[in-house]
Design a protein around this motif. Structure first.
Motif, PDB file in Angstrom:
ATOM      1  N   LEU A 156       0.781  -1.161   0.026  1.00  0.00           N
ATOM      2  CA  LEU A 156      -0.231  -0.163   0.027  1.00  0.00           C
ATOM      3  C   LEU A 156       0.915   1.151   0.296  1.00  0.00           C
ATOM      4  O   LEU A 156       0.287   2.585  -0.052  1.00  0.00           O
ATOM      5  N   GLU A 157       2.027   0.984   0.084  1.00  0.00           N
ATOM      6  CA  GLU A 157       3.153   2.115   0.471  1.00  0.00           C
ATOM      7  C   GLU A 157       2.961   2.626  -0.326  1.00  0.00           C
ATOM      8  O   GLU A 157       2.860   2.356  -2.296  1.00  0.00           O
ATOM      9  N   PRO A 158       2.934   4.471  -0.840  1.00  0.00           N
ATOM     10  CA  PRO A 158       3.206   5.146  -2.955  1.00  0.00           C
ATOM     11  C   PRO A 158       4.308   4.180  -3.189  1.00  0.00           C
ATOM     12  O   PRO A 158       5.916   4.171  -2.524  1.00  0.00           O
ATOM     13  N   GLN A 159       4.085   4.218  -4.601  1.00  0.00           N
ATOM     14  CA  GLN A 159       5.888   3.969  -5.385  1.00  0.00           C
ATOM     15  C   GLN A 159       6.334   5.244  -5.803  1.00  0.00           C
ATOM     16  O   GLN A 159       5.882   6.441  -6.289  1.00  0.00           O
ATOM     17  N   ARG A 203       2.474  12.549  -3.323  1.00  0.00           N
ATOM     18  CA  ARG A 203       0.710  11.786  -3.119  1.00  0.00           C
ATOM     19  C   ARG A 203       0.487  12.202  -1.578  1.00  0.00           C
ATOM     20  O   ARG A 203       0.857  12.144  -0.695  1.00  0.00           O
ATOM     21  N   SER A 204      -0.753  12.430  -1.283  1.00  0.00           N
ATOM     22  CA  SER A 204      -1.150  12.862   0.304  1.00  0.00           C
ATOM     23  C   SER A 204      -0.883  12.432   1.205  1.00  0.00           C
ATOM     24  O   SER A 204      -1.040  10.834   0.880  1.00  0.00           O
ATOM     25  N   GLY A 205       0.062  12.620   2.208  1.00  0.00           N
ATOM     26  CA  GLY A 205       0.326  11.764   3.165  1.00  0.00           C
ATOM     27  C   GLY A 205       1.729  10.549   3.201  1.00  0.00           C
ATOM     28  O   GLY A 205       1.772   9.958   4.041  1.00  0.00           O
ATOM     29  N   ALA A 206       2.054  10.236   1.920  1.00  0.00           N
ATOM     30  CA  ALA A 206       3.313   9.533   0.978  1.00  0.00           C
ATOM     31  C   ALA A 206       4.767  10.957   2.267  1.00  0.00           C
ATOM     32  O   ALA A 206       4.688  11.747   1.985  1.00  0.00           O
ATOM     33  N   PRO A 207       5.384   9.255   2.196  1.00  0.00           N
ATOM     34  CA  PRO A 207       6.818  10.257   3.361  1.00  0.00           C
ATOM     35  C   PRO A 207       7.119  10.711   1.647  1.00  0.00           C
ATOM     36  O   PRO A 207       7.432  11.161   0.338  1.00  0.00           O
ATOM     37  N   ARG A 208       8.522  12.098   2.090  1.00  0.00           N
ATOM     38  CA  ARG A 208       9.396  13.118   1.118  1.00  0.00           C
ATOM     39  C   ARG A 208      10.344  12.023   0.373  1.00  0.00           C
ATOM     40  O   ARG A 208      10.192  12.338  -0.599  1.00  0.00           O
ATOM     41  N   ASP A 209      10.430  10.491   0.670  1.00  0.00           N
ATOM     42  CA  ASP A 209      11.294   9.942  -0.093  1.00  0.00           C
ATOM     43  C   ASP A 209      10.496   9.284  -1.066  1.00  0.00           C
ATOM     44  O   ASP A 209      10.860   8.653  -2.068  1.00  0.00           O
ATOM     45  N   VAL A 255       8.055  20.322   1.079  1.00  0.00           N
ATOM     46  CA  VAL A 255       6.619  20.749   0.199  1.00  0.00           C
ATOM     47  C   VAL A 255       5.536  20.948   0.579  1.00  0.00           C
ATOM     48  O   VAL A 255       5.185  20.211   1.135  1.00  0.00           O
ATOM     49  N   ILE A 256       5.955  22.143   0.642  1.00  0.00           N
ATOM     50  CA  ILE A 256       3.897  22.448   1.216  1.00  0.00           C
ATOM     51  C   ILE A 256       2.983  23.175  -0.341  1.00  0.00           C
ATOM     52  O   ILE A 256       3.684  24.158  -0.709  1.00  0.00           O
ATOM     53  N   ALA A 257       2.220  22.131  -1.078  1.00  0.00           N
ATOM     54  CA  ALA A 257       1.665  22.710  -1.980  1.00  0.00           C
ATOM     55  C   ALA A 257      -0.002  22.011  -1.958  1.00  0.00           C
ATOM     56  O   ALA A 257      -0.025  21.437  -1.407  1.00  0.00           O
ATOM     57  N   PRO A 258      -0.851  23.040  -2.546  1.00  0.00           N
ATOM     58  CA  PRO A 258      -2.600  22.453  -2.353  1.00  0.00           C
ATOM     59  C   PRO A 258      -2.563  21.122  -2.746  1.00  0.00           C
ATOM     60  O   PRO A 258      -2.014  20.812  -4.090  1.00  0.00           O
ATOM     61  N   GLU A 259      -3.608  20.378  -2.014  1.00  0.00           N
ATOM     62  CA  GLU A 259      -4.120  19.611  -2.154  1.00  0.00           C
ATOM     63  C   GLU A 259      -5.234  19.327  -3.890  1.00  0.00           C
ATOM     64  O   GLU A 259      -5.711  20.443  -4.100  1.00  0.00           O
ATOM     65  N   GLU A 260      -4.686  18.204  -4.310  1.00  0.00           N
ATOM     66  CA  GLU A 260      -5.320  18.056  -5.799  1.00  0.00           C
ATOM     67  C   GLU A 260      -6.085  16.801  -5.423  1.00  0.00           C
ATOM     68  O   GLU A 260      -5.401  15.601  -5.206  1.00  0.00           O
ATOM     69  N   LYS A 261      -6.946  16.368  -5.368  1.00  0.00           N
ATOM     70  CA  LYS A 261      -7.954  15.307  -6.041  1.00  0.00           C
ATOM     71  C   LYS A 261      -7.480  14.716  -7.447  1.00  0.00           C
ATOM     72  O   LYS A 261      -8.552  15.558  -7.669  1.00  0.00           O
ATOM     73  N   THR A 262      -6.745  13.719  -7.577  1.00  0.00           N
ATOM     74  CA  THR A 262      -6.893  12.936  -9.065  1.00  0.00           C
ATOM     75  C   THR A 262      -8.108  12.275  -8.632  1.00  0.00           C
ATOM     76  O   THR A 262      -7.362  11.260  -9.742  1.00  0.00           O
ATOM     77  N   PRO A 310     -11.779   9.474  -6.472  1.00  0.00           N
ATOM     78  CA  PRO A 310     -12.417   8.894  -5.471  1.00  0.00           C
ATOM     79  C   PRO A 310     -11.493   8.670  -3.895  1.00  0.00           C
ATOM     80  O   PRO A 310     -11.671   9.706  -3.150  1.00  0.00           O
ATOM     81  N   ARG A 311     -10.358   8.484  -4.070  1.00  0.00           N
ATOM     82  CA  ARG A 311      -9.659   7.940  -3.216  1.00  0.00           C
ATOM     83  C   ARG A 311      -8.311   8.302  -3.263  1.00  0.00           C
ATOM     84  O   ARG A 311      -7.734   8.039  -2.058  1.00  0.00           O
ATOM     85  N   VAL A 312      -7.985   9.186  -4.089  1.00  0.00           N
ATOM     86  CA  VAL A 312      -6.483   9.555  -4.736  1.00  0.00           C
ATOM     87  C   VAL A 312      -6.099  10.475  -4.341  1.00  0.00           C
ATOM     88  O   VAL A 312      -7.117  11.855  -4.961  1.00  0.00           O
ATOM     89  N   ALA A 313      -5.272  11.364  -3.592  1.00  0.00           N
ATOM     90  CA  ALA A 313      -5.560  12.964  -3.643  1.00  0.00           C
ATOM     91  C   ALA A 313      -4.149  13.084  -3.600  1.00  0.00           C
ATOM     92  O   ALA A 313      -2.560  11.756  -3.095  1.00  0.00           O
TER      93      ALA A 313
END
Length: 237
Positions: A43-46, A111-117, A144-151, A153-156
């Motif tokens: 489930l980790e962001p790739q 991805r939102s909530g993903a680690p910086r790496d 990085v602090i940037a506006p969240e974007e919805k891509t 229903p469950r992905v941002a």
């Protein structure tokens, strides 16, 4: 008549009777834990992965970021010295991009909530203010602090785009190059070379709808970084 001796009690049977169920229980718990860890990894962001522990908060740099944001003191790029500074400028170009509308291509994404790496970014990004330009390095390791974007229903996620006005905090490394007679078009140095970089979106105009960009093309663009000594061609002002 001889008296038969009483049979001796075999403690080894008791030991085995206790040991076997315990061993089975330990095996089952270990197997269950391994399955849970495997599911969590899936489930980790790739993205571009750094060695574990490579990106750690530097307390000294974090303290400087807090003080810089509190003071809000901006340094013009052309007047910057070899020290930690805060600048504000517009992302004008990069040596590669992650797709997007022409002139507003994405140069960093996570991805939102993903680690910086887990972030993916262009190798070299050029930022310009009213006095000159600088290059950002190791943007994929930046906070990085940037506006969240919805891509979905469950992905941002969030991104940085050419044309964004950003605030950057980091150590400036003077390295002037360029031959344009207009001093505002020269590159005066770089930030992020030491791996410490803070980026925050200050303002952004509405992003146009992104045209479809083939993934192989975007990956190829990012795999061929330009030399910092050769400023990328301008794509937008």
């Amino acid at each position: 008549m001889p008296v038969e001796a009483a049979p001796t009690f075999e403690w080894s049977y008791v030991f085995l009777a206790v040991l076997i169920p315990v061993a089975i229980l330990v095996y089952m718990l270990g197997n269950f834990r391994a399955k849970r860890l495997g599911s969590a990894r899936n489930l980790e962001p790739q993205g571009r992965r750094m060695p574990k522990g490579a990106i750690r908060s530097d307390p000294q740099f974090s303290g400087f970021v807090g003080r810089a944001l509190e003071r809000g003191l901006l340094t013009p790029i052309a007047a910057a010295d070899a020290q930690p500074i805060m600048i504000r400028g517009v992302i004008t170009t990069a040596d590669g991009n992650l797709g997007g509308a022409p002139g507003r291509e994405c140069v960093w994404r996570n991805r939102s909530g993903a680690p910086r790496d887990a972030a993916v970014a262009a190798e070299i990004v050029v930022v310009s203010d009213a006095t000159g330009r600088l290059t950002l390095e190791n943007l994929d390791r930046a906070e990085v602090i940037a506006p969240e974007e919805k891509t979905g229903p469950r992905v941002a996620g969030s991104g940085l785009y050419i044309g964004d006005e950003i605030e950057v905090i980091g150590r400036f490394k003077p390295e002037r190059f360029g031959s344009d007679p207009d001093p505002t078009r020269l590159v005066y140095g770089s930030m992020g070379g030491d791996g410490n970089l803070y980026v925050r979106v200050h303002s952004r105009s509405n992003l146009p709808a992104a045209a479809e960009t083939p993934v192989p093309a975007a990956a190829e663009a990012l795999s061929s970084p330009a030399s910092p000594a050769q400023a990328p061609q301008e794509t937008t002002e």
